[in-house]
Design an enzyme around this catalytic site. Structure first.
Site, PDB file in Angstrom:
ATOM      1  N   ASP A 251       0.855  -1.192   0.000  1.00 35.87           N
ATOM      2  CA  ASP A 251       0.000   0.000   0.000  1.00 35.87           C
ATOM      3  C   ASP A 251       0.895   1.248   0.000  1.00 35.87           C
ATOM      4  O   ASP A 251       2.000   1.197  -0.541  1.00 35.87           O
ATOM      5  CB  ASP A 251      -0.961  -0.063   1.203  1.00 35.87           C
ATOM      6  CG  ASP A 251      -2.274   0.685   0.947  1.00 35.87           C
ATOM      7  OD1 ASP A 251      -2.230   1.772   0.353  1.00 35.87           O
ATOM      8  OD2 ASP A 251      -3.337   0.192   1.362  1.00 35.87           O
TER       9      ASP A 251
HETATM   10  C1  NAG Z   1      -5.980  -1.927  -3.434  1.00 35.22           C
HETATM   11  O1  NAG Z   1      -6.277  -1.298  -2.190  1.00 35.22           O
HETATM   12  C2  NAG Z   1      -7.648  -0.987  -2.027  1.00 35.22           C
HETATM   13  C3  NAG Z   1      -7.792  -0.198  -0.746  1.00 35.22           C
HETATM   14  O2  NAG Z   1      -6.947  -0.647   0.228  1.00 35.22           O
HETATM   15  C4  NAG Z   1      -8.448  -2.282  -2.034  1.00 35.22           C
HETATM   16  O3  NAG Z   1      -9.811  -1.976  -1.911  1.00 35.22           O
HETATM   17  C5  NAG Z   1      -8.189  -3.041  -3.334  1.00 35.22           C
HETATM   18  O4  NAG Z   1      -8.822  -4.284  -3.294  1.00 35.22           O
HETATM   19  C6  NAG Z   1      -6.697  -3.253  -3.544  1.00 35.22           C
HETATM   20  N1  NAG Z   1      -6.460  -3.830  -4.837  1.00 35.22           N
HETATM   21  C7  NAG Z   1      -5.627  -4.841  -5.033  1.00 35.22           C
HETATM   22  C8  NAG Z   1      -5.453  -5.278  -6.445  1.00 35.22           C
HETATM   23  O5  NAG Z   1      -5.020  -5.362  -4.118  1.00 35.22           O
END
Ligand code: NAG
Ligand code: NAG
Ligand code: NAG
Ligand code: NAG
Ligand code: NAG
Ligand code: NAG
Ligand code: NAG
Ligand code: NAG
Ligand code: NAG
Length: 466
Positions: A251
């Site tokens: 993240d």
């Molecule tokens: C990316 O992060 C967002 C928020 O934390 C989350 O909702 C989403 O599923 C994530 N996407 C991936 C591909 O991990």
């Protein structure tokens, strides 16, 4: 395009910006908040029965060692030495005037039993756990109400073994919000340096309600698909300096925060005077540097330079929403190098999670005086996705000397944004098209100081030197 407006000029700018009492900024190194002499007393964790076999639980040994060292806190403090080995432990508390030292090949391992991570109260500026209502698991290494605490070593490792937590999160079987790897709360004079942090269950390093925090020369790693494993999140904290770090997580690499909606607004503790420099990293789902989305106590005076992000989702983000209130202002970001980044700059004002239904949808964040300067990027999909809020235009956004090789046919997409630009390629969006020069440099954070200090005569040659 020649980029010759360099650090020398920056220092000139800083030297003349007398209205900010921010001494660390003019130096290229974080200044230690306290003099850190060698601690006169030192013990090894093995003297308290710890076993470094990766299996024996050593929580009691850490607690007993630190309890013992407490008697030296008024005698110059003490050092807890962790030698090579794999030291499994649950959450433990630090004390003031303590150095936790991890030797080369020392690894502190987080227990995979959630009972070893006690549940504590939510933060008052959040009103509840970030993920779930109610309390939250306490971080593996925790400190509260402390002065002069140092976590360092010879590149030893603190490994949260977060995969069990990530799985509970994915299966939605958590009872409480996941723990951070290191959290210091209401503390001053914090140094975290020369270590490697792995696999945090949640955010990795979380200084909250702190002042005079230095994070230097650390490596933070977590798998690209690990959820919410932010690197360093200064939260309602001031005078934070982060430098020479390598961060690759699932993240945001660094996210500056200050509380959530009505709780953050009433707690009203901003994050201010934040310096970030020489940061290298990547992420597949997050941002290199993010501000928000919890920014309700306000974020100001952020200075970030010499950033290098590669194969990442977003480089620079401001995340906010209706209901957040607060402000993000006086942000200066310069010398950013990007390779293979989906979105270089993003203002996202639709971050929907709210702590509860009592937030005030009319609490609009004030986003103003954001200057981003000297950015080069290759293999970028979108240059800028800049979305303000209807009736709450983000203003005095200034883009200067930006050169991106962009694959998308519409590189900039802006709404409810006002500002100025110069030397931006590909050509910026309509609301930012008005030139910074000659009439708007004083509307741009930090650019006005340069012109005031070097005078009109120099201004010409400075502009021609691009
Ligand atoms: C990316 O992060 C967002 C928020 O934390 C989350 O909702 C989403 O599923 C994530 N996407 C991936 C591909 O991990
Ligand atoms: C913060 O710590 C100081 C002592 O260092 C203490 O006096 C104060 O009450 C603490 N405040 C909070 C909110 O914990
Ligand atoms: C920190 O200070 C607060 C406020 O004075 C107090 O309630 C809390 O118990 C203190 N915590 C510790 C661990 O000292
Ligand atoms: C960074 O940490 C490594 C390992 O601990 C050390 O060898 C190196 O000298 C440090 N660099 C700086 C600039 O402190
Ligand atoms: C510290 O160790 C990590 C992994 O163990 C390594 O990736 C990093 O390069 C090391 N840092 C330094 C400064 O030696
Ligand atoms: C990091 O390690 C290097 C090399 O040992 C040392 O010179 C430096 O002072 C350390 N930095 C901090 C902040 O502890
Ligand atoms: C810009 O940042 C890069 C690291 O990304 C660094 O190598 C370079 O020296 C910096 N340039 C200036 C002028 O500070
Ligand atoms: C701008 O972004 C919005 C979504 O935020 C999208 O619907 C729109 O098509 C985009 N416009 C252009 C010109 O790409
Ligand atoms: C800049 O301001 C001056 C004086 O107000 C005005 O005459 C001039 O037209 C302006 N230039 C631009 C490019 O807006």
């Amino acid at each position: 395009m020649k980029r010759s407006f360099s650090l020398v000029d920056v220092l000139l700018v800083l030297a003349f910006c007398g209205h900010i009492a921010w001494t660390v900024k003019a130096s290229s190194e974080c200044k230690q908040a306290l003099s850190r002499e060698i601690r006169p007393h030192s013990v090894a964790i093995t003297e308290f029965g710890a076993v470094g076999d990766g299996v024996t639980l050593n929580t009691k040994a850490f607690q007993n060692a630190i309890f013992y060292l407490n008697s030296f806190s008024d005698k110059g403090g003490a050092k807890l030495f962790v030698p090579a080995g794999r030291w499994l432990t649950g959450s433990f508390d630090l004390i003031s005037h303590l150095t936790l030292w991890l030797d080369k090949d020392a690894v502190i391992l987080g227990s995979d039993n959630p009972d070893d991570w006690p549940v504590v109260d939510p933060l008052p500026s959040y009103g509840r756990g970030v993920e779930l209502p109610g309390g939250r698991h306490r971080s593996l290494i925790y400190g509260r109400n402390l002065t002069d605490v140092i976590i360092t070593g010879d590149n030893g490792t603190i490994d949260g073994q977060g995969s069990v937590w990530w799985n509970w999160f994915k299966r939605k079987t958590l009872d409480y919000t996941r723990p951070h790897l290191v959290e210091l709360m209401n503390s001053t004079g914090v140094v975290i340096s020369n270590l490697t942090f792995l696999n945090s269950p949640f955010w990795t390093i979380h200084p909250v309600y702190c002042s005079h925090v230095i994070v230097q020369n650390v490596t933070i790693l977590a798998p690209p698909d690990s959820p919410n494993t932010d690197g360093i999140n200064p939260d309602s904290s001031n005078d934070v300096c982060i430098e020479d770090c390598y961060i690759s997580t699932g993240d945001d690499l660094i996210a500056i925060k200050s509380g959530w909606d009505e709780y953050g607004i009433s707690f009203a503790r901003p994050s201010t005077n934040i310096i970030i420099r020489r940061l290298i990293g990547h992420n597949r789902n997050g941002s290199g540097i993010a501000i928000g989305s919890e920014m309700s106590g306000g974020v100001s005076e952020v200075y970030a330079e010499n950033l290098y992000f590669f194969y990442s989702s977003t480089a620079i983000t401001i995340k906010t929403a209706r209901g957040r209130g607060g402000y993000v202002r006086n942000i200066y970001i310069l010398n950013v190098t990007l390779v293979g980044v989906d979105t270089a700059i993003r203002f996202d004002s639709t971050f929907s999670p709210h702590p509860d239904d009592f937030y005030d949808p009319n609490a609009l964040p004030v986003i103003e005086r954001i200057t981003i300067k000297d950015v080069i990027g290759n293999n970028i999909k979108v240059a800028g996705l800049l979305k303000g809020i209807e009736g709450d235009t983000f203003h005095h956004v200034c883009l200067l000397n930006i050169a991106l090789t962009v694959t998308s046919g519409s590189p900039w997409n802006c709404s409810y944004i006002q500002g100025y630009s110069a030397m931006v390629s590909p050509e910026t969006c309509e609301p930012l098209k008005e030139s910074i020069y000659p009439n708007h440099s004083s509307d741009c954070y930090h650019l006005s100081n340069h012109l005031r200090s070097s005078g009109n005569q120099n201004k010409g040659s400075w502009l021609h030197s691009w």
